[in-house]
Design a protein around this motif. Structure first.
Motif, PDB file in Angstrom:
ATOM      1  N   VAL A   5       0.836  -1.196   0.000  1.00  0.00           N
ATOM      2  CA  VAL A   5       0.000   0.000   0.000  1.00  0.00           C
ATOM      3  C   VAL A   5       0.869   1.243   0.000  1.00  0.00           C
ATOM      4  CG1 VAL A   5      -1.776   1.303   1.208  1.00  0.00           C
ATOM      5  CG2 VAL A   5      -1.830  -1.202   1.248  1.00  0.00           C
ATOM      6  N   GLU A   6       0.612   2.117  -0.969  1.00  0.00           N
ATOM      7  CA  GLU A   6       1.260   3.425  -1.006  1.00  0.00           C
ATOM      8  C   GLU A   6       0.299   4.472  -0.454  1.00  0.00           C
ATOM      9  OE1 GLU A   6       2.213   1.154  -4.859  1.00  0.00           O
ATOM     10  OE2 GLU A   6       0.432   1.711  -3.729  1.00  0.00           O
ATOM     11  N   SER A  21       4.599   7.048   1.601  1.00  0.00           N
ATOM     12  CA  SER A  21       4.884   5.913   2.461  1.00  0.00           C
ATOM     13  C   SER A  21       4.513   4.625   1.752  1.00  0.00           C
ATOM     14  CB  SER A  21       4.085   6.003   3.774  1.00  0.00           C
ATOM     15  OG  SER A  21       4.425   7.155   4.505  1.00  0.00           O
ATOM     16  N   CYS A  22       5.232   3.587   2.082  1.00  0.00           N
ATOM     17  CA  CYS A  22       4.979   2.270   1.519  1.00  0.00           C
ATOM     18  C   CYS A  22       4.945   1.275   2.679  1.00  0.00           C
ATOM     19  CB  CYS A  22       6.073   1.906   0.525  1.00  0.00           C
ATOM     20  SG  CYS A  22       5.934   0.254  -0.173  1.00  0.00           S
ATOM     21  N   THR A  23       3.826   0.570   2.806  1.00  0.00           N
ATOM     22  CA  THR A  23       3.701  -0.454   3.827  1.00  0.00           C
ATOM     23  C   THR A  23       3.223  -1.746   3.175  1.00  0.00           C
ATOM     24  OG1 THR A  23       1.444   0.247   4.328  1.00  0.00           O
ATOM     25  CG2 THR A  23       3.199   1.196   5.662  1.00  0.00           C
ATOM     26  N   ALA A  24       3.289  -2.825   3.937  1.00  0.00           N
ATOM     27  CA  ALA A  24       2.882  -4.117   3.403  1.00  0.00           C
ATOM     28  C   ALA A  24       1.992  -4.845   4.404  1.00  0.00           C
ATOM     29  CB  ALA A  24       4.097  -4.968   3.061  1.00  0.00           C
ATOM     30  N   SER A  71      14.028   6.428   2.338  1.00  0.00           N
ATOM     31  CA  SER A  71      14.499   6.042   3.667  1.00  0.00           C
ATOM     32  C   SER A  71      13.621   4.933   4.210  1.00  0.00           C
ATOM     33  CB  SER A  71      14.484   7.232   4.625  1.00  0.00           C
ATOM     34  OG  SER A  71      13.158   7.700   4.830  1.00  0.00           O
ATOM     35  N   ARG A  72      14.111   4.307   5.261  1.00  0.00           N
ATOM     36  CA  ARG A  72      13.339   3.300   5.974  1.00  0.00           C
ATOM     37  C   ARG A  72      13.211   3.735   7.432  1.00  0.00           C
ATOM     38  NH1 ARG A  72      13.177  -2.001   3.774  1.00  0.00           N
ATOM     39  NH2 ARG A  72      14.372  -2.224   1.843  1.00  0.00           N
ATOM     40  N   ASP A  73      12.124   3.349   8.098  1.00  0.00           N
ATOM     41  CA  ASP A  73      12.036   3.663   9.514  1.00  0.00           C
ATOM     42  C   ASP A  73      12.903   2.690  10.304  1.00  0.00           C
ATOM     43  OD1 ASP A  73       8.808   2.151  10.386  1.00  0.00           O
ATOM     44  OD2 ASP A  73      10.648   1.295   9.588  1.00  0.00           O
ATOM     45  N   ASN A  74      13.123   2.966  11.567  1.00  0.00           N
ATOM     46  CA  ASN A  74      14.044   2.155  12.357  1.00  0.00           C
ATOM     47  C   ASN A  74      13.623   0.689  12.425  1.00  0.00           C
ATOM     48  OD1 ASN A  74      15.671   4.335  12.890  1.00  0.00           O
ATOM     49  ND2 ASN A  74      14.673   4.842  14.807  1.00  0.00           N
ATOM     50  N   ALA A  75      12.353   0.454  12.461  1.00  0.00           N
ATOM     51  CA  ALA A  75      11.863  -0.923  12.517  1.00  0.00           C
ATOM     52  C   ALA A  75      11.744  -1.531  11.133  1.00  0.00           C
ATOM     53  CB  ALA A  75      10.506  -0.964  13.213  1.00  0.00           C
ATOM     54  N   THR A  77       9.555  -1.202   8.933  1.00  0.00           N
ATOM     55  CA  THR A  77       8.236  -1.672   8.520  1.00  0.00           C
ATOM     56  C   THR A  77       7.595  -0.736   7.509  1.00  0.00           C
ATOM     57  OG1 THR A  77       7.209  -0.509  10.369  1.00  0.00           O
ATOM     58  CG2 THR A  77       7.842  -2.815  10.715  1.00  0.00           C
ATOM     59  N   THR A  78       8.198   0.447   7.354  1.00  0.00           N
ATOM     60  CA  THR A  78       7.682   1.417   6.398  1.00  0.00           C
ATOM     61  C   THR A  78       8.836   2.015   5.632  1.00  0.00           C
ATOM     62  OG1 THR A  78       5.864   1.979   7.907  1.00  0.00           O
ATOM     63  CG2 THR A  78       6.293   3.513   6.100  1.00  0.00           C
ATOM     64  N   VAL A  79       8.610   2.218   4.364  1.00  0.00           N
ATOM     65  CA  VAL A  79       9.610   2.852   3.514  1.00  0.00           C
ATOM     66  C   VAL A  79       9.029   4.167   3.020  1.00  0.00           C
ATOM     67  CG1 VAL A  79      10.928   2.646   1.375  1.00  0.00           C
ATOM     68  CG2 VAL A  79      10.611   0.653   2.855  1.00  0.00           C
ATOM     69  N   TYR A  80       9.865   5.176   2.982  1.00  0.00           N
ATOM     70  CA  TYR A  80       9.408   6.520   2.617  1.00  0.00           C
ATOM     71  C   TYR A  80      10.119   7.032   1.371  1.00  0.00           C
ATOM     72  CZ  TYR A  80       7.869   6.405   7.488  1.00  0.00           C
ATOM     73  OH  TYR A  80       7.277   6.054   8.681  1.00  0.00           O
TER      74      TYR A  80
END
Length: 122
Positions: A5-6, A21-24, A71-75, A77-80
């Motif tokens: 999902v974007e 943002s990109c999540t899965a 970038s990626r968040d610390n965990a 789980t999300t890419v920006y």
């Protein structure tokens, strides 16, 4: 199949900024390369940028160098995709794609989402 999902698209003025943002559907993005693609009206898909699982950035589109930053968040789980100094030519549907490695063709990735619309206009 992994659901991707974007989000974060919208209307911005020239010179403005947006962050996509990109999540899965499952917590797996940390293990994969994430490619950002866009498709402008009447044009082919264009590779924009890719971030490897290790956080390295590969730029594909010369027009976004120095303006777009992945970038990626610390965990992880999300890419920006931080998009700065937006131009009207950046207007497109933006997609994030999940794959084993960074490649320049959308079809070489395993999954991608429905996209998020970015419109740059005054």
């Amino acid at each position: 199949q992994l659901q991707v999902v974007e989000s974060g698209g919208g209307l911005a003025r020239p010179g403005g900024s947006l962050r996509l943002s990109c999540t899965a559907s499952s917590d797996v993005l940390r293990y994969y390369a994430i490619g950002w693609f866009r498709q402008a009206p009447g044009k082919e898909y264009e590779a924009v940028q890719c971030i490897t699982s290790g956080g390295n950035i590969i730029n594909y589109a010369d027009s976004v160098k120095g303006r777009f930053a992945g970038s990626r968040d610390n965990a992880k789980t999300t890419v920006y995709l931080q998009m700065n100094r937006l131009e009207s030519e950046d207007t497109a549907i933006y997609y994030c794609a999940v794959g084993d490695r960074c490649l320049a063709e959308l079809w070489d990735y395993d999954s991608w989402g429905q996209g998020t619309q970015v419109t740059v206009s005054s």
